[in-house]
Design an enzyme around this catalytic site. Structure first.
Site, PDB file in Angstrom:
ATOM      1  N   ASP A 193       1.299  -1.135   0.587  1.00  0.00           N
ATOM      2  CA  ASP A 193      -0.149  -0.069  -0.227  1.00  0.00           C
ATOM      3  C   ASP A 193       0.697   0.935   0.101  1.00  0.00           C
ATOM      4  OD1 ASP A 193      -3.690   0.696   0.847  1.00  0.00           O
ATOM      5  OD2 ASP A 193      -1.912   2.031   1.630  1.00  0.00           O
ATOM      6  N   ASN A 201      -2.089  12.517  -4.430  1.00  0.00           N
ATOM      7  CA  ASN A 201      -3.185  13.451  -5.293  1.00  0.00           C
ATOM      8  C   ASN A 201      -2.979  14.792  -5.298  1.00  0.00           C
ATOM      9  OD1 ASN A 201      -3.517  11.119  -7.476  1.00  0.00           O
ATOM     10  ND2 ASN A 201      -4.627  10.459  -5.564  1.00  0.00           N
ATOM     11  N   HIS A 206      -3.845  14.626  -9.396  1.00  0.00           N
ATOM     12  CA  HIS A 206      -3.979  13.178 -10.550  1.00  0.00           C
ATOM     13  C   HIS A 206      -3.127  12.349 -11.524  1.00  0.00           C
ATOM     14  CE1 HIS A 206      -7.432  12.551  -7.944  1.00  0.00           C
ATOM     15  NE2 HIS A 206      -7.937  13.854  -7.787  1.00  0.00           N
ATOM     16  N   ASP A 210      -1.440   9.204 -11.341  1.00  0.00           N
ATOM     17  CA  ASP A 210      -0.627   8.293 -12.355  1.00  0.00           C
ATOM     18  C   ASP A 210       0.899   7.700 -12.312  1.00  0.00           C
ATOM     19  OD1 ASP A 210      -3.537   7.979 -11.780  1.00  0.00           O
ATOM     20  OD2 ASP A 210      -4.318   8.557 -13.757  1.00  0.00           O
ATOM     21  N   GLU A 236      -4.568   2.353  -4.854  1.00  0.00           N
ATOM     22  CA  GLU A 236      -3.161   2.726  -4.408  1.00  0.00           C
ATOM     23  C   GLU A 236      -2.740   1.037  -3.812  1.00  0.00           C
ATOM     24  OE1 GLU A 236      -4.356   4.661  -0.883  1.00  0.00           O
ATOM     25  OE2 GLU A 236      -5.320   4.173  -2.510  1.00  0.00           O
TER      26      GLU A 236
END
Length: 317
Positions: A193, A201, A206, A210, A236
């Site tokens: 994680d 973000n 974002h 990504d 994530e």
């Protein structure tokens, strides 16, 4: 006395004769080429039709397709005309003679019987046509297989990272559980994680988030063997199935990824991206849900003890 006088004197005999003909039909058409009368032989060619009255003949018969000018002929005329016509629902050909009469046009049709050469040529043509159709079907089948493969890939792959998705991973894990015999060398799971991913973000957008996800997916692929299955588990979270791998070996695998990610500079302002992970090993008899729960508990421990670290599941409280 000639034949015409004999026929005129025996109309009933003529009717019986015309009705008993099997390979020769007789019809009478109006000026528009519609059926007015017909004999039994003609009706027998179309067992699926109850009433012929008023039907255009060209709806039932046509010019053979091998004829260059496939246009239904004009049937009117004072002189006898000869045409070759065929049934539209079957490969039966007739030599037809037409003659104008008071009520319209009289047509008599004699069934043509082909020679062996003609039959052979027809069969050869049909064989070639069937071969062509077969090749087209084979090609369509291949195209469908390719399309199905693409659909299957899309349904089992994460579009952003090109890693297997959760569904694909769960299916593979279930297969692994079924194939692992009691007492056999097992496998390990590692659940990752990304730390503080929401902040990434929020602070960098974002698109940057990504990029981080894709970079982490590359690290998973880099350190995974061909037999391993790395996957994006959701958001994530990432997960890796490691066959024939001890818990200690799985910890080393996860630690290498953690170190390389922490050393990377993926974001501006020297913002460091880190990851936490939980490791567990298979022990019979555990379900896939129980295994993932153990990996999740180990991950929870890594998060609660400072993040950017790898924890191993322990059944002890």
């Amino acid at each position: 006395m000639n034949l015409s006088h004999l026929i005129q004197g025996e109309p009933r005999a003529l009717k019986i004769l015309l009705d008993t003909l099997q390979n020769t039909f007789l019809v009478c058409l109006d000026a528009q080429g519609r059926l007015l009368a017909w004999n039994r032989a003609f009706a027998g060619l179309f067992p699926f039709i109850v009433d012929f009255k008023g039907r255009p003949l060209k709806d039932l018969m046509g010019v053979p397709s091998e004829e260059k000018e496939a246009v239904f002929p004009e049937l009117q005329g004072t002189e006898p005309q000869t045409h070759v016509l065929c049934l539209k629902h079957a490969r039966h050909h007739f030599r037809c003679v037409t003659l104008a009469v008071a009520c319209g046009t009289l047509m008599i049709g004699e069934r043509l019987h082909y020679s062996e050469d003609q039959v052979f040529n027809t069969l050869s043509q049909l064989t070639n046509e069937m071969a062509s159709v077969h090749m087209k079907l084979v090609q369509k089948h291949r195209e469908l297989q390719v399309a199905y493969g693409k659909i299957e890939h899309i349904s089992r792959t994460d579009p952003l990272t090109d890693l297997p998705n959760r569904r694909s991973f769960m299916d593979r894990l279930e297969d692994m559980l079924l194939a692992t015999a009691p007492g056999a060398e097992g496998f390990s799971l590692v659940l990752f994680d990304l730390d503080h991913f929401k902040q990434i973000n929020d602070l960098f957008g974002h698109d940057a988030g990504d990029q981080v996800l894709c970079r982490f997916a590359e690290l998973l692929k880099k350190y995974s063997r061909k037999s391993d299955l790395p996957a994006r588990f959701g958001g994530e979270e990432f997960i890796a199935l490691l066959p024939d791998t001890t818990i200690k070996e799985a910890w080393v695998f996860a630690e290498r990824i953690r170190r390389e990610l922490a050393a990377s500079r993926l974001l501006k302002d020297k913002h460091r991206v880190t990851v936490s992970a939980g490791v567990c090993g298979y022990a019979n008899p555990l379900s896939r849900e129980e295994l993932i729960k153990q990996a999740d508990m180990a991950l929870y421990d890594a998060k609660n003890t400072g993040r950017n670290r790898i924890s191993i599941y322990s059944s002890r409280p």
